[in-house]
Design an enzyme around this catalytic site. Structure first.
Site, PDB file in Angstrom:
ATOM      1  N   SER A 117      -1.199  -3.591   9.376  1.00  0.00           N
ATOM      2  CA  SER A 117      -1.199  -4.835   8.609  1.00  0.00           C
ATOM      3  C   SER A 117      -0.054  -5.736   9.034  1.00  0.00           C
ATOM      4  CB  SER A 117      -1.062  -4.511   7.115  1.00  0.00           C
ATOM      5  OG  SER A 117      -0.759  -5.669   6.361  1.00  0.00           O
ATOM      6  N   TYR A 141       3.545  -1.249   0.046  1.00  0.00           N
ATOM      7  CA  TYR A 141       2.337  -1.247   0.883  1.00  0.00           C
ATOM      8  C   TYR A 141       2.708  -1.477   2.347  1.00  0.00           C
ATOM      9  CZ  TYR A 141      -1.764  -3.028   3.286  1.00  0.00           C
ATOM     10  OH  TYR A 141      -2.745  -3.257   4.218  1.00  0.00           O
ATOM     11  N   LYS A 145       2.437   1.052   5.795  1.00  0.00           N
ATOM     12  CA  LYS A 145       1.763   0.716   7.045  1.00  0.00           C
ATOM     13  C   LYS A 145       2.704   0.871   8.240  1.00  0.00           C
ATOM     14  CE  LYS A 145      -2.440  -0.040   5.858  1.00  0.00           C
ATOM     15  NZ  LYS A 145      -3.517   0.845   6.358  1.00  0.00           N
TER      16      LYS A 145
END
Length: 328
Positions: A117, A141, A145
């Site tokens: 991402s 998050y 990643k």
């Protein structure tokens, strides 16, 4: 090659599966159906209902289907939620990847495409980001990643895997109405949901250091993203990436669009006049993140073809609640 697509019944995953099947690749899907939908998949694609945390299921599907490559998309992906429940995100996104990679190594699988991402960049300096831009994620998050990329690369070096990490920018649109994003984790469906409820879509913060005060993002059509996965898988299969090496690429259009500009497109496509409701910023949202996608074009022969209006129009065509009440 036979590819295992984890999270293949999800919004992005189903597009990847369809692109790969149409290109003649053999595919099997593993999905726990927590957010995925069985009906998104072609009837002849095998579906194993299980989590990437289930080592026994992974070993079984790799052996029974002769899996030789993995496209890993299964993950939790809501930035705001990750701030509230970071332990869940690390467990699902990092530990789940660890379990999957253990099964991949044990099963002799040689190729691995990792869904990463643009959130790994955090709030970068400059108009655009390259793959060499320093990574400083602003949310759990994004951290998961980045940690996932580290784990994939370390495993590649230790065990001779051929790997590609695809750093997605903001995904929207649908290749067909039945594949549309019906969740509300992304900007466009969030706007549609508000319209369906007779309310104005929200803008989270209008005091960012951008031309109109709202966040600027690089939006990518999900069908273009699916084509990028196919290109990455084929680059690995062809030996373009040597064993133990990794190819990390941005998947975006290289064009910044503000949230307010996107709201204008939503109003045009839906035919609904509204004034967006401005609320407080969300934690973990950087002001501007826009890709340089030169490496994807050079290394994968891939470039995005679809524009923002096509993204919104295709998403609206598949939205299940298309008769909203008048916006207040």
């Amino acid at each position: 090659m036979t590819y295992l697509v984890t999270g293949g019944a999800g919004y992005i995953g189903a597009h990847v599966v369809r692109a790969m099947v149409r290109a003649g690749e053999r595919v099997v899907v593993l999905d726990d159906l927590s957010t995925g939908l069985r009906q998104r998949l072609p009837s002849d694609v095998p579906l194993v209902e299980a989590s990437v945390l289930d080592r026994a299921a992974l070993d079984r599907v790799i052996a029974e289907h002769g899996v030789t490559g993995v496209v890993h998309l299964a993950a939790k992906k809501r930035v705001g939620e990750s701030v509230e429940v970071p332990l869940r995100y690390y467990h699902e996104n990092v530990h789940g990847l660890q379990v999957l990679l253990e099964a991949v190594v044990a099963g002799g699988v040689g190729a691995f495409v990792f869904s990463s991402s643009a959130s790994v960049y955090g709030m970068p300096d400059g108009e655009t980001v390259t793959e060499d831009t320093p990574c400083a994620p602003m949310s759990p998050y994004g951290e998961t990643k980045l940690a996932g990329e580290w784990l994939v690369r370390a495993t590649a070096r230790a065990h001779g895997l051929r790997t590609t990490c695809l750093r997605y920018f903001n995904v929207a649109g649908a290749a067909a109405p039945e594949l549309a994003d019906t969740g509300v984790a992304n900007l466009v469906p969030m706007a549609f949901e508000r319209l369906a409820d007779g309310a104005a879509p929200r803008i989270f913060g209008d005091d960012y250091p951008t031309p109109d005060g709202t966040c600027v993002r690089d939006y990518i059509h999900v069908a273009d993203l699916a084509d990028a996965h196919l290109a990455a898988a084929r680059a690995l299969a062809s030996g373009q990436v040597r064993p133990g090496a990794d190819l990390t690429v941005n998947i975006g259009r290289g064009e910044g669009v503000s949230v307010r500009e996107m709201m204008d497109v939503v109003a045009e496509v839906t035919g609904r006049e509204f004034t967006p409701e401005v609320t407080a910023r969300r934690p973990g949202d950087p002001a501007r993140v826009v890709a340089r996608a030169d490496r994807a074009a050079r290394e994968l022969g891939w470039t995005a073809r679809r524009d923002v209006r096509e993204m919104v129009a295709s998403a609206w065509a598949g939205w299940p609640r298309r008769d909203p009440a008048p916006v207040a």
